[in-house]
Design an enzyme around this catalytic site. Structure first.
Site, PDB file in Angstrom:
ATOM      1  N   ASP A  93      34.582  44.014  40.805  1.00 40.09           N
ATOM      2  CA  ASP A  93      36.052  45.072  40.734  1.00 40.09           C
ATOM      3  C   ASP A  93      35.575  46.092  40.470  1.00 40.09           C
ATOM      4  O   ASP A  93      36.496  47.056  40.860  1.00 40.09           O
ATOM      5  CB  ASP A  93      37.233  43.915  39.686  1.00 40.09           C
ATOM      6  CG  ASP A  93      37.388  43.105  40.452  1.00 40.09           C
ATOM      7  OD1 ASP A  93      37.597  42.688  42.061  1.00 40.09           O
ATOM      8  OD2 ASP A  93      37.566  42.064  39.681  1.00 40.09           O
ATOM      9  N   HIS A 153      42.048  38.638  36.331  1.00 40.07           N
ATOM     10  CA  HIS A 153      41.021  37.778  37.849  1.00 40.07           C
ATOM     11  C   HIS A 153      40.839  38.712  38.545  1.00 40.07           C
ATOM     12  O   HIS A 153      40.609  39.850  38.561  1.00 40.07           O
ATOM     13  CB  HIS A 153      41.807  36.308  38.092  1.00 40.07           C
ATOM     14  CG  HIS A 153      40.284  35.880  38.684  1.00 40.07           C
ATOM     15  ND1 HIS A 153      39.565  35.400  39.137  1.00 40.07           N
ATOM     16  CD2 HIS A 153      41.099  34.238  39.600  1.00 40.07           C
ATOM     17  CE1 HIS A 153      39.033  34.708  39.673  1.00 40.07           C
ATOM     18  NE2 HIS A 153      39.614  34.051  40.062  1.00 40.07           N
ATOM     19  N   HIS A 173      32.553  39.800  31.840  1.00 40.90           N
ATOM     20  CA  HIS A 173      32.349  38.727  32.940  1.00 40.90           C
ATOM     21  C   HIS A 173      32.575  37.055  31.999  1.00 40.90           C
ATOM     22  O   HIS A 173      31.970  37.544  31.064  1.00 40.90           O
ATOM     23  CB  HIS A 173      31.675  38.233  33.692  1.00 40.90           C
ATOM     24  CG  HIS A 173      31.551  37.309  35.145  1.00 40.90           C
ATOM     25  ND1 HIS A 173      31.399  36.606  34.751  1.00 40.90           N
ATOM     26  CD2 HIS A 173      32.014  37.613  36.040  1.00 40.90           C
ATOM     27  CE1 HIS A 173      31.693  35.936  36.266  1.00 40.90           C
ATOM     28  NE2 HIS A 173      32.400  36.260  36.795  1.00 40.90           N
ATOM     29  N   ARG A 233      27.471  41.586  42.574  1.00 40.36           N
ATOM     30  CA  ARG A 233      28.374  42.049  44.151  1.00 40.36           C
ATOM     31  C   ARG A 233      28.797  43.480  43.869  1.00 40.36           C
ATOM     32  O   ARG A 233      28.836  44.439  44.710  1.00 40.36           O
ATOM     33  CB  ARG A 233      29.352  41.378  43.811  1.00 40.36           C
ATOM     34  CG  ARG A 233      29.255  39.914  44.440  1.00 40.36           C
ATOM     35  CD  ARG A 233      30.356  38.505  44.037  1.00 40.36           C
ATOM     36  NE  ARG A 233      30.994  39.028  42.565  1.00 40.36           N
ATOM     37  CZ  ARG A 233      31.912  38.253  42.355  1.00 40.36           C
ATOM     38  NH1 ARG A 233      32.336  38.115  42.648  1.00 40.36           N
ATOM     39  NH2 ARG A 233      31.775  38.329  40.383  1.00 40.36           N
ATOM     40  N   SER A 270      40.583  31.562  40.154  1.00 44.75           N
ATOM     41  CA  SER A 270      40.698  30.321  42.269  1.00 44.75           C
ATOM     42  C   SER A 270      40.841  29.539  43.001  1.00 44.75           C
ATOM     43  O   SER A 270      41.000  28.845  42.910  1.00 44.75           O
ATOM     44  CB  SER A 270      41.009  31.938  42.444  1.00 44.75           C
ATOM     45  OG  SER A 270      39.562  32.119  42.890  1.00 44.75           O
TER      46      SER A 270
END
Ligand code: NMX
Ligand code: MLT
Length: 435
Positions: free
Chosen positions: A372, A270, A317, A326, A240
C-alpha cells in the site's frame, strides 16, 4: 464445457486423491502448536489453512502458483504492444497452476466478454445510494445485490452432488469477475465524474477495458493489469482472503463471499491503508506548502505520527519481514514512468526514513514498506486523485484470487470453518496461574 473449465476439471480430478490421502492416512500428523499469545494475538503464525493458489514466504514474499512476481510477469502472455500481461491469462494460471499459451489466454478474454453483462438493477441501486457513501460500501452492496443471479444456489436447491459443487461455483465466479471492472468504473464515474458513464468496449481485454471505462489514457491500461495481478492473492490468512473463504465455507455463494471480502478489505489496517498513505502524504504536503521535505523534516512528520499514537500507513506486515515485492514491482514501474513525480519523491524519502524509525521505536516486527505504500502514487499520477476509491482497485484484484480459492475449496470438499474458542479463565488455568 469451455476449454478452461475442461482443464480445471482435469486438474481437480488429479488433485483430489492427494487431499483425500493426507486427510485419511496422515490426518493426525502435527503441523504446529498454538500458544496463548497466538490465541489472544490474532492467530499470528498459526498454520491452519490450506491453499495452493499462492504462498507467502516472510523473506521472499508472494509466489503465485510457485512463481515470484517477476517470474509471473515475465512468463504470462502479454497484451500486444503493452508491457503487462493479460489479467485473464493470470486468472488461468491461478485456476489451473499452468502458464497459459497466448491462445489459451485469449480464449479466456473471450469467455469474460460473453459473461460481462451487468444487470441494470445494479446500476439503479448504486444511483439510489447517497453520493457520499464510501466506494467500498457501494462496491460491497453492488456485489451482494447480484446474489439472486447465483447459479450455485439454483443447483444446490435442485440437489446437486457435493462432488460437483465447484462447477456452478466456477460459473458464479467467472460471471462476477467479468462484471467487477464495469461496476467499479461505474461507481467511480457516477460518484466523481457527474455520472458521465463510459460504456465498455467489447474489443478490449479486462485491463484495457477498465482503463477505457475509467476514462484514463494509456498506459493506465497497464497500470490496471499490474494492479489486478499484484493485489490478487496473498495466501489465505489475510483478512479479505480469509473472510471470503470463511463465508464460502458455509456454502454461501460467491456473491455473499466476495461482498464480505470487500468489507474486510475496507479496514485501515488492511486494504484501506493505500488511501491512508495518500491522505497522510497530502497532510505532509500541505504542511510543507508543496515543497519536497528534507529527510530530517520527513523524520519529524513520521515521529509526530507515531507519538500521536497512530500507525505509519503502508509500513509493517503480519507475515512479511522484508520489503514487499509488490511494493518493489510498483516502485520499478514508478522509476520507469514517473521518476520525477513529487509524490513519488515523498514515497522515496519515506522508504529511506521510516524503516530505521520503526526499528528505533522497537514495536513493529516488520519496519519495511508493504504493497500500500506505493500504490496510490501511481493512481494519483494518472489522474485518479479521489483516493477513497483506491481500495476498490485492490478489491477487484483480491476477488480474482479469492474466487480461484473458493472454486478449489469446493472442489476439494473443504468443510465449514469452525475453530474452537476458550475462555480467559481456561487460559489462566493452562498457564498455571490459577487452578
Ligand atoms: N506504524 C506504527 N506502528 C506499527 C506499524 C506501523 N506501520 N506496524 C506495526 N506497528 C505496531 C503495531 O501497531 C503494534 O503495536 P502495539 O503493540 O501497540 O499494538 C506493534 O507494532 C506490533 O505489531 P506487528 O506485530 O509488527 O504487526 P501486526 O501483525 O499486528 O499488524 C499491520 C500488521 C500491517 C496491521 C501493521 O504493521 C500496521 O498497522 N501497519 C500500518 C497499516 C498498513 O499499512 N496496513 C496495510 C497492510 C497490507 N495490506 O494491504 O493489508
Ligand atoms: C494482503 O495483501 O492481504 C496484505 O498484505 C495483508 C496480509 O497479507 O496479511
Amino acid at each position: 464445457m469451455s476449454m478452461i473449465k475442461e482443464k480445471l476439471k482435469e486438474k481437480i480430478e488429479g488433485w483430489r486423491p492427494r487431499t483425500t490421502m493426507l486427510l485419511k492416512e496422515y490426518g493426525k500428523v502435527q503441523i504446529g502448536e498454538v500458544t496463548i499469545a497466538q490465541a489472544i494475538g490474532g492467530m499470528r503464525g498459526v498454520k491452519c489453512l490450506v491453499t495452493d493458489i499462492s504462498y507467502l514466504d516472510p523473506m521472499e514474499g508472494i509466489r503465485f502458483r510457485g512463481y515470484t512476481i517477476p517470474e509471473t510477469l515475465k512468463a504470462l502472455p502479454k497484451v500486444p504492444g503493452r508491457e503487462m500481461p493479460y489479467v485473464e491469462g493470470f486468472i488461468y494460471l491461478l485456476l489451473t497452476g499452468d502458464i497459459p499459451t497466448e491462445e489459451q489466454a485469449l480464449e479466456l478474454v473471450e469467455e469474460f466478454k460473453k459473461r460481462h453483462k451487468t444487470p441494470d438493477y445494479v446500476f439503479d441501486m448504486i444511483k439510489a445510494l447517497p453520493k457520499d457513501s464510501h466506494p467500498m460500501a457501494i462496491f460491497a452492496a453492488a456485489i451482494v445485490a447480484m446474489q439472486r443471479e447465483s447459479i450455485f444456489v439454483k443447483k444446490y436447491n435442485e440437489g446437486i452432488s457435493k462432488m460437483d459443487y465447484w462447477e456452478p461455483t466456477y460459473e458464479d465466479a467467472m460471471n462476477l469477475l467479468a462484471r467487477l471492472p464495469e461496476i467499479a468504473a461505474f461507481i467511480y464515474r457516477w460518484k466523481y465524474r457527474d455520472g458521465d458513464i463510459i460504456p465498455p468496449d467489447p474489443n478490449l481485454d479486462m485491463g484495457g477495458n477498465f482503463a477505457h471505462m475509467m476514462g484514463i489514457d494509456k498506459p493506465y491500461d497497464d497500470v490496471a493489469r499490474l494492479y489486478f495481478i499484484l493485489h490478487s492473492d496473498h495466501e489465505s490468512g489475510n483478512v479479505s482472503a480469509h473472510t471470503g473463504h470463511l463465508v464460502a465455507s458455509a456454502l454461501s455463494d460467491i456473491y455473499y463471499s466476495i461482498s464480505a471480502l470487500i468489507d474486510g478489505l475496507a479496514g485501515p489496517l488492511h486494504g484501506l491503508a493505500n488511501q491512508e498513505v495518500l491522505r497522510w502524504i497530502q497532510g505532509v504536503m500541505d504542511e510543507m506548502g508543496g515543497k519536497i521535505p528534507t529527510e530530517e523534516e520527513m523524520k519529524k512528520f513520521v515521529w509526530d505520527t507515531l507519538n500521536s499514537g497512530q500507525v505509519v500507513p503502508g509500513f509493517g506486515h503480519a507475515v512479511l519481514r522484508k520489503t514487499d515485492p509488490r511494493y518493489q514491482a510498483q516502485r520499478e514501474f514508478c522509476l520507469k514512468h514517473l521518476p520525477d513525480d513529487d509524490i513519488f519523491k515523498y514515497v522515496d524519502i519515506l522508504y529511506k526514513v521510516v524503516p530505521p524509525i520503526l526499528e528505533e521505536q522497537g514495536k513493529a516486527k516488520n519496519p519495511w514498506p508493504n504493497v500500500d505504500a506505493q500504490s496510490g502514487v501511481i493512481q494519483w499520477y494518472y489522474g485518479l486523485r479521489e483516493y477513497d476509491f483506491y481500495t476498490v482497485l485492490f478489491g477487484i484484484g483480491r476477488a480474482i484470487g479469492v474466487c480461484s480459492n473458493i472454486i478449489w475449496d469446493r472442489a476439494l470438499g473443504y468443510p465449514i470453518e469452525r475453530p474452537k474458542s476458550l475462555t480467559t479463565a481456561m487460559l489462566e488455568e493452562v498457564a498455571g496461574i490459577k487452578k
